[in-house]
Design a protein around this motif. Structure first.
Motif, PDB file in Angstrom:
ATOM      1  N   GLU A  30     -59.459  -3.040 -28.505  1.00  0.00           N
ATOM      2  CA  GLU A  30     -58.913  -3.315 -29.829  1.00  0.00           C
ATOM      3  C   GLU A  30     -57.446  -2.938 -29.924  1.00  0.00           C
ATOM      4  O   GLU A  30     -56.889  -2.878 -31.004  1.00  0.00           O
ATOM      5  CB  GLU A  30     -59.718  -2.569 -30.880  1.00  0.00           C
ATOM      6  CG  GLU A  30     -61.160  -3.021 -30.917  1.00  0.00           C
ATOM      7  CD  GLU A  30     -62.005  -2.194 -31.859  1.00  0.00           C
ATOM      8  OE1 GLU A  30     -61.460  -1.294 -32.523  1.00  0.00           O
ATOM      9  OE2 GLU A  30     -63.210  -2.447 -31.927  1.00  0.00           O
ATOM     10  N   LYS A  31     -56.804  -2.653 -28.820  1.00  0.00           N
ATOM     11  CA  LYS A  31     -55.405  -2.263 -28.828  1.00  0.00           C
ATOM     12  C   LYS A  31     -54.525  -3.476 -29.092  1.00  0.00           C
ATOM     13  O   LYS A  31     -54.827  -4.586 -28.688  1.00  0.00           O
ATOM     14  CB  LYS A  31     -55.018  -1.640 -27.493  1.00  0.00           C
ATOM     15  CG  LYS A  31     -55.759  -0.350 -27.217  1.00  0.00           C
ATOM     16  CD  LYS A  31     -55.373   0.198 -25.873  1.00  0.00           C
ATOM     17  CE  LYS A  31     -56.247   1.388 -25.547  1.00  0.00           C
ATOM     18  NZ  LYS A  31     -56.064   1.817 -24.183  1.00  0.00           N
ATOM     19  N   LEU A  46     -52.928  -8.624 -27.395  1.00  0.00           N
ATOM     20  CA  LEU A  46     -53.835  -8.544 -28.537  1.00  0.00           C
ATOM     21  C   LEU A  46     -55.271  -8.527 -28.036  1.00  0.00           C
ATOM     22  O   LEU A  46     -55.527  -8.863 -26.880  1.00  0.00           O
ATOM     23  CB  LEU A  46     -53.611  -9.758 -29.449  1.00  0.00           C
ATOM     24  CG  LEU A  46     -52.158 -10.012 -29.878  1.00  0.00           C
ATOM     25  CD1 LEU A  46     -52.044 -11.350 -30.607  1.00  0.00           C
ATOM     26  CD2 LEU A  46     -51.659  -8.891 -30.758  1.00  0.00           C
ATOM     27  N   PRO A  47     -56.225  -8.177 -28.889  1.00  0.00           N
ATOM     28  CA  PRO A  47     -57.615  -8.153 -28.430  1.00  0.00           C
ATOM     29  C   PRO A  47     -58.104  -9.500 -27.882  1.00  0.00           C
ATOM     30  O   PRO A  47     -58.984  -9.542 -27.048  1.00  0.00           O
ATOM     31  CB  PRO A  47     -58.399  -7.768 -29.687  1.00  0.00           C
ATOM     32  CG  PRO A  47     -57.437  -6.979 -30.496  1.00  0.00           C
ATOM     33  CD  PRO A  47     -56.094  -7.632 -30.246  1.00  0.00           C
ATOM     34  N   PHE A  48     -57.499 -10.602 -28.307  1.00  0.00           N
ATOM     35  CA  PHE A  48     -57.991 -11.916 -27.898  1.00  0.00           C
ATOM     36  C   PHE A  48     -57.010 -12.701 -27.031  1.00  0.00           C
ATOM     37  O   PHE A  48     -57.356 -13.769 -26.539  1.00  0.00           O
ATOM     38  CB  PHE A  48     -58.350 -12.745 -29.131  1.00  0.00           C
ATOM     39  CG  PHE A  48     -57.228 -12.851 -30.126  1.00  0.00           C
ATOM     40  CD1 PHE A  48     -56.283 -13.855 -30.030  1.00  0.00           C
ATOM     41  CD2 PHE A  48     -57.118 -11.916 -31.142  1.00  0.00           C
ATOM     42  CE1 PHE A  48     -55.246 -13.939 -30.937  1.00  0.00           C
ATOM     43  CE2 PHE A  48     -56.082 -11.993 -32.060  1.00  0.00           C
ATOM     44  CZ  PHE A  48     -55.148 -13.013 -31.952  1.00  0.00           C
ATOM     45  N   ALA A  49     -55.791 -12.223 -26.840  1.00  0.00           N
ATOM     46  CA  ALA A  49     -54.814 -12.953 -26.032  1.00  0.00           C
ATOM     47  C   ALA A  49     -53.704 -12.029 -25.559  1.00  0.00           C
ATOM     48  O   ALA A  49     -53.422 -11.009 -26.188  1.00  0.00           O
ATOM     49  CB  ALA A  49     -54.211 -14.103 -26.832  1.00  0.00           C
ATOM     50  N   LYS A  50     -53.103 -12.408 -24.444  1.00  0.00           N
ATOM     51  CA  LYS A  50     -51.988 -11.659 -23.883  1.00  0.00           C
ATOM     52  C   LYS A  50     -50.993 -12.687 -23.354  1.00  0.00           C
ATOM     53  O   LYS A  50     -51.391 -13.685 -22.756  1.00  0.00           O
ATOM     54  CB  LYS A  50     -52.472 -10.770 -22.739  1.00  0.00           C
ATOM     55  CG  LYS A  50     -51.387  -9.966 -22.068  1.00  0.00           C
ATOM     56  CD  LYS A  50     -51.979  -9.081 -20.986  1.00  0.00           C
ATOM     57  CE  LYS A  50     -50.888  -8.230 -20.360  1.00  0.00           C
ATOM     58  NZ  LYS A  50     -51.444  -7.256 -19.422  1.00  0.00           N
ATOM     59  N   GLY A  51     -49.711 -12.468 -23.587  1.00  0.00           N
ATOM     60  CA  GLY A  51     -48.723 -13.408 -23.082  1.00  0.00           C
ATOM     61  C   GLY A  51     -47.328 -13.104 -23.553  1.00  0.00           C
ATOM     62  O   GLY A  51     -47.037 -11.999 -24.024  1.00  0.00           O
ATOM     63  N   GLN A  52     -46.480 -14.100 -23.422  1.00  0.00           N
ATOM     64  CA  GLN A  52     -45.103 -13.959 -23.878  1.00  0.00           C
ATOM     65  C   GLN A  52     -44.592 -15.297 -24.361  1.00  0.00           C
ATOM     66  O   GLN A  52     -45.101 -16.349 -23.987  1.00  0.00           O
ATOM     67  CB  GLN A  52     -44.226 -13.406 -22.771  1.00  0.00           C
ATOM     68  CG  GLN A  52     -44.245 -14.204 -21.494  1.00  0.00           C
ATOM     69  CD  GLN A  52     -43.522 -13.479 -20.370  1.00  0.00           C
ATOM     70  OE1 GLN A  52     -43.169 -12.319 -20.477  1.00  0.00           O
ATOM     71  NE2 GLN A  52     -43.306 -14.180 -19.285  1.00  0.00           N
TER      72      GLN A  52
END
Length: 161
Positions: A30-31, A46-52
């Motif tokens: 949940e970070k 995010l809890p549901f996605a990571k990126g830039q």
């Protein structure tokens, strides 16, 4: 404290998903961590996605930021930010900005604005420290910078869990 940190185009991150990897919310992570710089580079975890994503740099400079209704001094520009929240630790917002005028003028601006909004704030060296209406602690550091003041704002929101 009503903390409004709206970086225009952040919804674009969710919609465009540039360089995004989906994550499984069932993993219990949940970070939340969002970072950006004055050039418009924004990374997110995010809890549901990571990126830039790369936003136009003008979006950062025109960001809307306030602490209990107190906005940055007119003519200020956001030059970077970091939001770190979730899990078992306190939420922290770090923001860098530039402002016209010397540190004393910027400090007086913030102290006057906080007093007008009924927010507890006091001079702390060349910057200030305070407590928002909901109990969050904040500090604003001010130092001479190119053509004005270089500032940092740090807000700590205690984990209510």
């Amino acid at each position: 404290m009503r903390l409004s940190l709206l970086i225009p185009g952040l919804s674009l991150v969710m919609v465009a998903g540039c360089h995004a990897q989906t994550k499984n919310p069932a993993d219990g992570d949940e970070k939340v961590n969002i970072q950006g710089d004055g050039n418009g580079s924004v990374s997110f975890d995010l809890p549901f996605a990571k990126g830039q994503v790369k936003l136009p740099s003008g979006m950062m400079h025109n960001a809307n930021f306030d602490i209990d209704g107190v906005k940055l001094m007119p003519g200020s520009k956001v030059t970077g930010f970091n939001v770190d929240a979730g899990g078992d630790k306190d939420a922290t917002v770090n923001m860098k900005f530039t402002a016209p005028g010397n540190p004393g003028e910027v400090q007086k601006y913030f102290l006057d604005q906080f007093a007008a909004k009924g927010v507890t704030a006091r001079a702390d060296g060349s910057g200030l420290a305070g407590t928002g209406k909901d109990g969050e602690q904040f500090t604003i550091g001010l130092a001479p910078g190119d053509g004005g003041t270089a500032g940092t704002i740090v807000i700590h929101d205690k984990n209510k869990g």
